[in-house]
Design an enzyme around this catalytic site. Sequence first.
Site, short mmCIF file in Angstrom:
data_model
loop_
_atom_site.label_atom_id
_atom_site.label_comp_id
_atom_site.label_asym_id
_atom_site.label_seq_id
_atom_site.Cartn_x
_atom_site.Cartn_y
_atom_site.Cartn_z
N SER A 181 45.40 37.79 40.15
CA SER A 181 45.05 38.91 41.02
C SER A 181 45.64 38.64 42.39
O SER A 181 45.98 37.49 42.73
CB SER A 181 43.52 39.03 41.12
OG SER A 181 43.14 39.90 42.17
N TYR A 190 34.76 36.41 42.50
CA TYR A 190 36.00 36.82 41.85
C TYR A 190 37.20 36.15 42.52
O TYR A 190 38.11 35.65 41.83
CB TYR A 190 36.12 38.34 41.94
CG TYR A 190 37.33 38.93 41.24
CD1 TYR A 190 37.31 39.19 39.87
CD2 TYR A 190 38.47 39.27 41.97
CE1 TYR A 190 38.40 39.75 39.23
CE2 TYR A 190 39.57 39.84 41.33
CZ TYR A 190 39.53 40.08 39.97
OH TYR A 190 40.61 40.64 39.34
#
Length: 252
Positions: free
Chosen positions: A143, A156
Amino acid sequence: MNLFDLTGKRALITGSGGGIGLALARGLAEHGAQVVLNGRDPARLDVAATQLRAEGHAVETVPFDVTDEAAVIAGVAQVLAGGELHILINNAGIQRRTPLTDVTLELWNEVLTANLTAAMLVSREVAPHLLARGSGKVVNILSLMSELGRKTIAPYTAAKGGLKMLTRAMCAEWAAGGVQVNGIGPGYFTTEMNQALLADAAFTTWIEARTPAGRWGDPSELVGAAVFLSSEASNFVNGQVVYVDGGLLAVL
């Protein structure tokens, strides 16, 4: 020779019942691969498999929970019992948005397990098969948050940053055995996980202004990087991350 041809290759894609995982499975299948769909919901996998088969692709489904070690061991064994495996894409993941001061240990562990530990577990079970043959590809879906931080997504961010370093550690251990391990770092894409952000007009305007391409990405736009990293075109690429983000990381 077509370096991007995946004919004769078999690929396991975790979290491929929809979203990015399904887009990647479709993309690999369009380049000749036989794909194995994975997720926790057998019914959802069956729907995805039916779609791909209607498009003429060779598809299997092997449902198991990538966060459960025993399930991973049994599930990967089932995949390998079905034939040679050449490609693993660790795509499964979750997001939980909450301020860091409100993050419970339970939530922290849930996010890290789904986004980081699961990739380790599945790769650990698949790698001996690839190493025994002397060839294979592992692609971890990272990501932008492997490089950047934002409010309310600390678990995250920590997990995806850890996955970047796990990718490098896998490279260090398995490259000499003929296995290439790399990552793809998506920017902001129109996925189910991002529905709340897409519905936020102010956030969407900010993302479009912040991204040089001026828009959100479509999951199909991740296929090129996935095919490259899954094919012989990337045989000397190892431990790298390809960010597919419309240029967001390149600018202030």
